[in-house]
Each structure stands twice: as structure tokens, then as C-alpha cells.
Design a protein around this motif. Structure first.
Motif, PDB file in Angstrom:
ATOM      1  N   ALA A   1      29.723  33.121  45.607  1.00 63.57           N
ATOM      2  CA  ALA A   1      28.508  32.716  44.112  1.00 63.57           C
ATOM      3  C   ALA A   1      29.038  32.138  43.634  1.00 63.57           C
ATOM      4  N   LEU A   2      30.455  32.321  42.997  1.00 65.80           N
ATOM      5  CA  LEU A   2      30.719  31.766  42.422  1.00 65.80           C
ATOM      6  C   LEU A   2      31.796  30.107  42.733  1.00 65.80           C
TER       7      LEU A   2
ATOM      8  N   ASN B   1      34.714  42.057  44.874  1.00 62.16           N
ATOM      9  CA  ASN B   1      34.525  40.664  45.405  1.00 62.16           C
ATOM     10  C   ASN B   1      35.706  39.282  44.427  1.00 62.16           C
ATOM     11  N   PRO B   2      36.831  38.578  44.850  1.00 56.32           N
ATOM     12  CA  PRO B   2      37.696  38.250  44.507  1.00 56.32           C
ATOM     13  C   PRO B   2      37.384  37.010  43.898  1.00 56.32           C
ATOM     14  N   ILE B   3      37.889  36.791  42.213  1.00 55.01           N
ATOM     15  CA  ILE B   3      37.469  35.471  42.187  1.00 55.01           C
ATOM     16  C   ILE B   3      38.315  34.781  41.650  1.00 55.01           C
ATOM     17  N   GLY B   4      38.345  33.423  40.931  1.00 59.59           N
ATOM     18  CA  GLY B   4      39.943  32.868  40.290  1.00 59.59           C
ATOM     19  C   GLY B   4      40.888  32.726  41.198  1.00 59.59           C
ATOM     20  N   ALA B   5      42.135  32.636  40.621  1.00 56.62           N
ATOM     21  CA  ALA B   5      43.167  31.623  41.173  1.00 56.62           C
ATOM     22  C   ALA B   5      44.373  32.165  41.439  1.00 56.62           C
TER      23      ALA B   5
ATOM     24  N   GLU C   1      35.780  35.667  32.260  1.00 59.64           N
ATOM     25  CA  GLU C   1      35.113  34.655  32.567  1.00 59.64           C
ATOM     26  C   GLU C   1      37.003  33.798  32.531  1.00 59.64           C
ATOM     27  N   ASP C   2      38.354  35.440  33.117  1.00 60.78           N
ATOM     28  CA  ASP C   2      39.039  34.427  33.148  1.00 60.78           C
ATOM     29  C   ASP C   2      39.626  33.399  34.751  1.00 60.78           C
ATOM     30  N   GLY C   3      38.160  34.591  35.998  1.00 61.21           N
ATOM     31  CA  GLY C   3      38.046  34.414  37.037  1.00 61.21           C
ATOM     32  C   GLY C   3      37.859  33.206  37.279  1.00 61.21           C
TER      33      GLY C   3
END
Length: 333
Positions: free
Chosen positions: A191-192, A171-175, A312-314
């Protein structure tokens, strides 16, 4: 070295392109901009068009005969949309994908990295972890398109026409940490993304599904930073021949190896923002599953890769991108 990235103007594809460029690999972008953004291709070799356009693919390979590897990130990916409109998903993710393979073979491009998905897995009911040999259980048309296309790729690789590495994303998050690109869709379904939207709108978060057999009843996922995903592609390009030397078709999980429930994601989000987020509990979405998280040892063995960024970084990078998004793609983008 050059690499063709189909879908390279999207969230993941553009981040992969940035990681390639940072590593000295020249990305050549092909995207029809159905969901991708022209802004994400700025300063890069870019062709606007479809992966099934044989004339365009012929032109790309004629102008860049040194392309040896292609990355297929071109797909529709929204699970509820696939339930509502399965024909579109089979057309875009399977039918056009087959034509893309034919054009690669015709052009002599033998190496393919395929963007697959962990949504195809049947999770271990004891702890929800999966490895590359875990059984497949597809609960949505989207997941079925990924599983079906993997079957096609396996057969094509066995024929000797291509060598393929299927990277099963969790599940990819962040940028992109440099904020060159990020999630471009303004109404995210994951969700995020929804947490970020309702946090800024000062609205409650809808927790979809609270009766899954997980430790707290909410779905469990493996949230992996998109930059970690991108660097895994670079490692796969660099090691492609070694990865496929003994087997022409390989599958590799790309995840952190940690399972996080939606409730735990919510707690981490509140910890990062310092602001409580009200919750409304609702029923499951069509096509959703309890979820899974990766046993990612094979990625370390074959790619020399492991996820470096934390949950948390994501969250922080997702929030940083949200604050800058309008500068990159415009308020009406």
C-alpha cells in the motif's frame, strides 16, 4: 564476528547487513540478484549465486570459517504473483531452502535466523491482534511456503541439526535512515509503495478491498520500520544462544503492536506530504486477507527489542529513499 545473509542484497537483507556492520558484525552477503541489487553490496563481502549452490556455499564457509550464524532472507514475496505462479514460489521458498539447510548443516553452521511472515496468521476476529501461539491460516501460496518451511525448520531443530529463530515480520516500511538502501522494486505491490508512486504521478490511489470486518472496512496491518526490523536481527544474533537454550526452535513476532488500517495509513501519508491523495475503491486482490497486527511482548522478553520508529517516520524515510533511489541504483535499475 561474521554472519551469512542469504538474500542480503534485497530490501530487508541489505538493511540487516547495514545494521550488523554498524554493530561490529561483519556481513557476508549471498544473493543471486534476481530482485536484489549489486549496489547494495558495495564495500561488503559479496558472493553472487543461489542458496542451493552447494559448491558456492562450501567456498563461502571455507573462506569464512568463523561464520556461526546464517540469516535466510532469500525468498519470493509478492502475494498476487504467488497466486499466479505457485510453482515458482514453492521452488524458490521451499525446495531451494531445504538445500540451503543441508549446506548449512554440512558446513557446521548451527544457528539460523529465518525471515518468516505474519501472513501465516489467522487473526483474532475481535481486534486482529496475534501472538506467536495464534492459529495459522494461510490464504496464499506465498503464506503457505512460509508456514511449510517453518514446519520443516521445527523438525530440523528437533533433530539437533540446527537451532532456529523464526522472525515473523509484519509489514516493513521506510528505508535505512542513512539511505544506503531501500525498496529497490520500481512497481511495488504494497500500500505505501503504491501511495508514493501515485502521489508523484498525480494519479488516484487504488484502495483494494473495502469490505473487510475491520473498523473502517479496509485491511489492517502492522507497519514496522525496516530499520527496527534490522536492529531486531542484531539483537537476535547477540542473544542467539540464550534464546534457544531451552528450546531449539523459537518463533518471535516483529511488529509495533499497533494496528493501522489502509485508510488510516492514507490519512498519515496525507499528513506527512500535506497533499490530499484521491482514492478509487476496488475489489480485494487475490490472496489478500483482512490482516493482523502483532502482540510483540515476546520480542521484548527474548530480544530486548521494541519498535522505536513511528508510522510517520516510516512514511518520511520511504519518501526520502524514493527521492534518492535513482542516485543509488540508476534511473534504469
Amino acid at each position: 564476528m561474521k554472519v551469512l545473509i542469504a538474500g542480503g542484497a534485497g530490501f530487508i537483507g541489505s538493511t540487516v547487513a547495514s545494521a550488523c556492520a554498524d554493530s561490529g558484525i561483519t556481513p557476508v552477503i549471498l544473493d543471486n540478484l534476481a530482485t536484489g541489487r549489486r549496489e547494495f553490496t558495495e564495500g561488503r563481502i559479496f558472493y553472487e549465486g543461489d542458496i542451493c549452490d552447494g559448491a558456492l556455499l562450501g567456498r563461502i564457509f571455507a573462506e569464512h570459517p568463523d561464520i556461526r550464524t546464517a540469516i535466510d532472507c532469500a525468498a519470493l514475496i509478492v502475494v498476487p504473483d504467488s497466486v499466479a505462479n505457485p510453482l515458482a514460489y514453492y521452488r524458490e521458498n521451499v525446495s531451494k531452502g531445504i538445500q540451503f539447510l543441508e549446506h548449512l548443516v554440512r558446513s557446521g553452521c548451527r544457528n539460523l535466523l529465518f525471515s518468516s511472515s505474519a501472513s501465516i496468521y489467522q487473526a483474532d476476529p475481535e481486534d486482529f491482534s496475534v501472538d506467536e501461539d495464534s492459529p495459522v491460516e494461510t490464504l496464499s501460496p506465498y503464506a503457505r511456503t512460509k508456514a511449510l518451511f517453518e514446519t520443516i525448520l521445527r523438525d530440523v531443530a528437533a533433530s539437533g541439526a540446527l537451532e532456529v529463530v523464526s522472525l515473523r515480520y509484519f509489514n516493513p516500511i521506510g528505508a535505512d535512515p542513512a539511505l544506503r538502501s531501500g525498496l529497490q522494486i520500481r512497481t511495488p505491490t504494497h500500500a505505501l509503495g503504491k501511495m508514493i508512486d501515485v502521489h508523484h504521478a498525480r494519479e488516484p490511489f487504488s484502495l483494494t478491498g473495502t469490505d473487510y470486518p475491520t473498523r473502517d472496512g479496509s485491511g489492517i496491518r502492522d507497519y514496522v520500520h525496516v530499520w527496527d526490523l534490522a536492529t531486531a536481527h542484531v539483537r537476535a544474533i547477540e542473544r542467539f544462544e540464550a534464546i534457544t537454550r531451552e528450546e531449539p526452535y523459537r518463533v518471535v513476532n516483529l511488529g509495533t503492536g499497533r494496528g493501522t488500517t489502509v485508510r488510516e495509513l492514507l490519512a498519515a501519508f496525507e499528513s506527512v506530504t500535506g497533499v490530499p491523495l484521491p482514492v478509487v475503491e476496488t475489489v480485494r486482490r487475490p490472496g489478500d486477507s483482512a490482516g493482523a497486527y502483532a502482540r510483540a511482548d515476546l520480542a521484548g522478553e527474548l530480544l530486548g527489542w521494541k519498535a522505536e520508529y513511528s508510522l510517520e517516520d516510516g512514511i518520511r524515510d520511504s519518501l526520502r529513499w524514493y527521492a534518492r533511489r535513482d542516485e543509488v541504483i540508476g534511473a534504469d535499475g
